[in-house]
Design a protein around this motif. Structure first.
Motif, PDB file in Angstrom:
ATOM      1  N   GLY A 150      24.829 -18.109   8.913  1.00  9.50           N
ATOM      2  CA  GLY A 150      25.973 -18.345   9.797  1.00  9.50           C
ATOM      3  C   GLY A 150      26.960 -19.349   9.220  1.00  9.50           C
ATOM      4  N   LYS A 151      26.451 -20.358   8.545  1.00  9.95           N
ATOM      5  CA  LYS A 151      27.317 -21.371   7.925  1.00  9.95           C
ATOM      6  C   LYS A 151      28.244 -20.753   6.879  1.00  9.95           C
ATOM      7  CE  LYS A 151      27.242 -25.624   5.251  1.00  9.95           C
ATOM      8  NZ  LYS A 151      26.455 -26.570   4.486  1.00  9.95           N
ATOM      9  N   TYR A 152      27.805 -19.634   6.299  1.00  9.69           N
ATOM     10  CA  TYR A 152      28.586 -18.963   5.255  1.00  9.69           C
ATOM     11  C   TYR A 152      29.266 -17.693   5.775  1.00  9.69           C
ATOM     12  CZ  TYR A 152      26.464 -22.370   2.267  1.00  9.69           C
ATOM     13  OH  TYR A 152      26.080 -23.571   1.705  1.00  9.69           O
ATOM     14  N   GLY A 153      29.342 -17.566   7.093  1.00 12.04           N
ATOM     15  CA  GLY A 153      30.092 -16.473   7.713  1.00 12.04           C
ATOM     16  C   GLY A 153      29.420 -15.115   7.661  1.00 12.04           C
ATOM     17  N   GLU A 203      24.822  -9.484   2.603  1.00  8.25           N
ATOM     18  CA  GLU A 203      25.721  -8.844   3.573  1.00  8.25           C
ATOM     19  C   GLU A 203      26.068  -7.410   3.144  1.00  8.25           C
ATOM     20  OE1 GLU A 203      29.649 -10.238   5.965  1.00  8.25           O
ATOM     21  OE2 GLU A 203      29.744 -10.464   3.788  1.00  8.25           O
ATOM     22  N   SER A 247      26.473 -12.566   9.279  1.00 10.73           N
ATOM     23  CA  SER A 247      25.597 -12.314  10.411  1.00 10.73           C
ATOM     24  C   SER A 247      24.281 -11.716   9.933  1.00 10.73           C
ATOM     25  CB  SER A 247      26.262 -11.346  11.390  1.00 10.73           C
ATOM     26  OG  SER A 247      25.363 -11.012  12.432  1.00 10.73           O
ATOM     27  N   SER A 277      24.553 -14.750  -0.151  1.00 14.43           N
ATOM     28  CA  SER A 277      24.835 -14.260   1.194  1.00 14.43           C
ATOM     29  C   SER A 277      25.746 -13.035   1.159  1.00 14.43           C
ATOM     30  CB  SER A 277      25.429 -15.360   2.078  1.00 14.43           C
ATOM     31  OG  SER A 277      26.638 -15.838   1.557  1.00 14.43           O
ATOM     32  N   LYS A 278      26.679 -12.982   0.219  1.00 13.71           N
ATOM     33  CA  LYS A 278      27.551 -11.811   0.087  1.00 13.71           C
ATOM     34  C   LYS A 278      26.754 -10.597  -0.373  1.00 13.71           C
ATOM     35  CE  LYS A 278      31.317  -9.417  -0.066  1.00 13.71           C
ATOM     36  NZ  LYS A 278      31.706  -8.709   1.146  1.00 13.71           N
TER      37      LYS A 278
END
Length: 75
Positions: free
Chosen positions: A54-57, A29, A59, A25-26
């Motif tokens: 979303g669970k991992y912050g 992002e 968007s 996810s990073k």
């Protein structure tokens, strides 16, 4: 696909899936990976990966002003 090995301290109480999701996810992002590439790392479908962001912050929507203008122009 390249593989790496990480040594994670035992006191880090996260499952392997969560670590993979945090990394994927990073990278998504930071626009280093597409959603499809990030999903492949975690072993999810693209849709499931996007739903989990979303669970991992993270968007799904870009915070870049130029991306917003491009989205508006394409709408």
């Amino acid at each position: 696909m390249r593989k790496i090995q990480l040594n994670i301290p035992d006191n880090v109480d996260l499952k392997d899936y969560d670590l993979s999701m945090i990394i994927a996810s990073k990278l998504y992002e930071d626009a280093k990976l597409s959603a499809g590439q990030a999903a492949e790392i975690v072993g999810l479908s693209k849709r499931a990966f996007i739903e989990m962001l979303g669970k991992y912050g993270v968007s799904v929507f870009s915070s870049s002003v130029s991306d917003l203008h491009s989205d508006i122009a394409n709408a």
